[in-house]
Design a protein around this motif. Structure first.
Motif, PDB file in Angstrom:
ATOM      1  N   GLN A  30      54.650  -8.867  56.144  1.00  0.00           N
ATOM      2  CA  GLN A  30      54.016  -8.690  57.757  1.00  0.00           C
ATOM      3  C   GLN A  30      53.464  -9.845  58.242  1.00  0.00           C
ATOM      4  N   LYS A  31      52.461 -10.164  57.322  1.00  0.00           N
ATOM      5  CA  LYS A  31      52.031 -11.775  57.532  1.00  0.00           C
ATOM      6  C   LYS A  31      52.429 -12.449  58.238  1.00  0.00           C
ATOM      7  N   ILE A  32      53.817 -13.038  57.576  1.00  0.00           N
ATOM      8  CA  ILE A  32      54.783 -13.839  57.938  1.00  0.00           C
ATOM      9  C   ILE A  32      55.457 -13.793  59.549  1.00  0.00           C
ATOM     10  N   TRP A  33      55.793 -12.963  59.359  1.00  0.00           N
ATOM     11  CA  TRP A  33      56.209 -12.189  61.079  1.00  0.00           C
ATOM     12  C   TRP A  33      55.718 -11.921  62.014  1.00  0.00           C
ATOM     13  N   LYS A  34      54.086 -11.685  61.797  1.00  0.00           N
ATOM     14  CA  LYS A  34      53.402 -11.906  63.196  1.00  0.00           C
ATOM     15  C   LYS A  34      52.745 -13.120  62.991  1.00  0.00           C
ATOM     16  N   ILE A  35      52.795 -14.536  62.263  1.00  0.00           N
ATOM     17  CA  ILE A  35      52.587 -15.892  62.222  1.00  0.00           C
ATOM     18  C   ILE A  35      53.504 -16.385  63.246  1.00  0.00           C
ATOM     19  N   LEU A  36      55.048 -15.926  63.180  1.00  0.00           N
ATOM     20  CA  LEU A  36      56.113 -16.576  63.764  1.00  0.00           C
ATOM     21  C   LEU A  36      56.110 -16.225  65.162  1.00  0.00           C
ATOM     22  N   GLU A  37      55.331 -15.160  64.853  1.00  0.00           N
ATOM     23  CA  GLU A  37      54.693 -14.770  66.879  1.00  0.00           C
ATOM     24  C   GLU A  37      54.543 -16.035  68.150  1.00  0.00           C
ATOM     25  N   GLU A  38      53.906 -16.003  66.357  1.00  0.00           N
ATOM     26  CA  GLU A  38      53.116 -17.262  67.310  1.00  0.00           C
ATOM     27  C   GLU A  38      54.241 -18.758  67.808  1.00  0.00           C
ATOM     28  N   VAL A  39      55.475 -19.102  67.075  1.00  0.00           N
ATOM     29  CA  VAL A  39      56.610 -19.628  67.060  1.00  0.00           C
ATOM     30  C   VAL A  39      57.064 -19.660  68.579  1.00  0.00           C
ATOM     31  N   LYS A  40      56.851 -20.544  69.216  1.00  0.00           N
ATOM     32  CA  LYS A  40      57.429 -20.180  70.516  1.00  0.00           C
ATOM     33  C   LYS A  40      58.468 -20.988  70.832  1.00  0.00           C
ATOM     34  N   ASP A  41      59.943 -20.669  71.657  1.00  0.00           N
ATOM     35  CA  ASP A  41      60.918 -21.501  72.074  1.00  0.00           C
ATOM     36  C   ASP A  41      60.189 -22.893  72.653  1.00  0.00           C
ATOM     37  N   PRO A  42      60.643 -23.854  72.442  1.00  0.00           N
ATOM     38  CA  PRO A  42      60.011 -25.500  73.530  1.00  0.00           C
ATOM     39  C   PRO A  42      61.161 -25.518  74.241  1.00  0.00           C
ATOM     40  N   GLU A  43      62.271 -24.830  74.454  1.00  0.00           N
ATOM     41  CA  GLU A  43      62.276 -24.427  76.337  1.00  0.00           C
ATOM     42  C   GLU A  43      62.277 -24.013  77.211  1.00  0.00           C
ATOM     43  N   VAL A  44      61.774 -22.532  76.686  1.00  0.00           N
ATOM     44  CA  VAL A  44      60.678 -21.167  77.114  1.00  0.00           C
ATOM     45  C   VAL A  44      59.546 -21.129  76.474  1.00  0.00           C
ATOM     46  N   PRO A  45      58.449 -21.200  77.013  1.00  0.00           N
ATOM     47  CA  PRO A  45      57.383 -21.523  75.867  1.00  0.00           C
ATOM     48  C   PRO A  45      56.136 -19.930  75.996  1.00  0.00           C
ATOM     49  N   VAL A  46      57.233 -18.523  76.822  1.00  0.00           N
ATOM     50  CA  VAL A  46      56.649 -17.597  76.622  1.00  0.00           C
ATOM     51  C   VAL A  46      57.358 -17.024  75.862  1.00  0.00           C
ATOM     52  N   LEU A  47      58.511 -17.406  75.464  1.00  0.00           N
ATOM     53  CA  LEU A  47      59.307 -16.409  74.263  1.00  0.00           C
ATOM     54  C   LEU A  47      59.199 -17.354  72.888  1.00  0.00           C
ATOM     55  N   SER A  48      58.216 -15.846  71.629  1.00  0.00           N
ATOM     56  CA  SER A  48      58.372 -16.445  70.147  1.00  0.00           C
ATOM     57  C   SER A  48      59.799 -16.217  70.191  1.00  0.00           C
ATOM     58  N   ILE A  49      59.710 -16.779  68.891  1.00  0.00           N
ATOM     59  CA  ILE A  49      61.355 -17.235  68.041  1.00  0.00           C
ATOM     60  C   ILE A  49      61.718 -15.276  68.168  1.00  0.00           C
ATOM     61  N   ILE A  50      60.542 -14.411  67.716  1.00  0.00           N
ATOM     62  CA  ILE A  50      60.854 -13.471  67.133  1.00  0.00           C
ATOM     63  C   ILE A  50      61.014 -12.150  68.555  1.00  0.00           C
ATOM     64  N   ASP A  51      60.703 -12.672  69.859  1.00  0.00           N
ATOM     65  CA  ASP A  51      61.357 -12.281  71.353  1.00  0.00           C
ATOM     66  C   ASP A  51      63.257 -12.690  70.972  1.00  0.00           C
ATOM     67  N   LEU A  52      63.196 -13.908  71.172  1.00  0.00           N
ATOM     68  CA  LEU A  52      64.746 -14.483  70.630  1.00  0.00           C
ATOM     69  C   LEU A  52      65.343 -13.866  69.674  1.00  0.00           C
ATOM     70  N   GLY A  53      64.872 -12.969  68.458  1.00  0.00           N
ATOM     71  CA  GLY A  53      65.536 -12.240  67.679  1.00  0.00           C
ATOM     72  C   GLY A  53      66.175 -13.671  66.865  1.00  0.00           C
ATOM     73  N   ILE A  54      65.740 -14.347  66.932  1.00  0.00           N
ATOM     74  CA  ILE A  54      66.818 -15.594  66.130  1.00  0.00           C
ATOM     75  C   ILE A  54      66.023 -15.221  64.135  1.00  0.00           C
ATOM     76  N   VAL A  55      64.953 -14.262  64.137  1.00  0.00           N
ATOM     77  CA  VAL A  55      64.766 -14.241  62.559  1.00  0.00           C
ATOM     78  C   VAL A  55      65.511 -13.774  61.679  1.00  0.00           C
ATOM     79  N   ARG A  56      66.236 -14.391  61.213  1.00  0.00           N
ATOM     80  CA  ARG A  56      66.851 -12.899  60.285  1.00  0.00           C
ATOM     81  C   ARG A  56      66.233 -12.169  58.960  1.00  0.00           C
TER      82      ARG A  56
END
Ligand SMILES: [Zn+2]
Length: 170
Positions: free
Chosen positions: A14-40
């Motif tokens: 869960q800690k890792i998932w939380k950290i991944l929310e801080e990783v942004k889409d380089p093309e659309v910096p308001v979106l995290s990779i969690i928002d994008l739904g790319i973390v399987r």
């Protein structure tokens, strides 16, 4: 004791998932990779962290940046043994984007992917009714199939006359 072990693992992941929310889409910096739904998946065992992601589409140059950003973010948080892998199947679709992600995309001035559209082809894409993120008009036209990046298309609103990016379905 086994149960306790499981709880520790869940917390670590869960800690890792939380950290991944801080990783942004380089093309659309308001979106995290969690928002994008790319973390399987996220798995931790001992000191190792394994993250599995699905590219928004194969050949998207942003994916290399995203993989590097995940690694850097985890290193920054003190993780050293990091494995990042990609799953190409099933392919990512815009349906995997969270509602929160779509909302952020619209607030950023990019038309979110049309939720009704389940698949797309070049022909359908041209006829697709894309809503203007500024005035919500469907009276829009495509200017270019490629917007500021290959993952977006450039549209123009015929009502408010603003040009905007549309997040393409793949
Ligand atoms: Zn408009």
């Amino acid at each position: 004791m086994v149960e306790e072990q499981t709880n520790i693992n869940v917390t670590a992941e869960q800690k890792i998932w939380k950290i991944l929310e801080e990783v942004k889409d380089p093309e659309v910096p308001v979106l995290s990779i969690i928002d994008l739904g790319i973390v399987r998946s996220v798995n931790t065992s001992n000191d190792q962290v394994a993250v599995n992601i699905t590219p928004t589409y194969s050949g998207c140059p942003a994916m290399d940046v995203i993989q590097m950003d995940i690694r850097l973010k985890l290193l920054e948080k003190g993780y050293k043994n990091i494995i990042i892998s990609q799953s190409l199947s099933p392919a990512w679709t815009t349906d995997w984007m969270t509602e929160e992600g779509k909302r952020k995309l619209k607030a950023y001035g990019i038309a979110p992917p049309n939720p009704k559209q389940q698949f797309c082809s070049t022909e359908m894409f041209q006829q697709e009714a894309v809503q203007c993120p500024r005035c919500n008009s469907f009276h829009t036209e495509v200017i270019s199939r490629f917007g500021s990046t290959a993952c977006k298309a450039l549209y123009r609103c015929l009502d408010c006359k603003e040009a905007f990016d549309y997040f393409k379905c793949h």
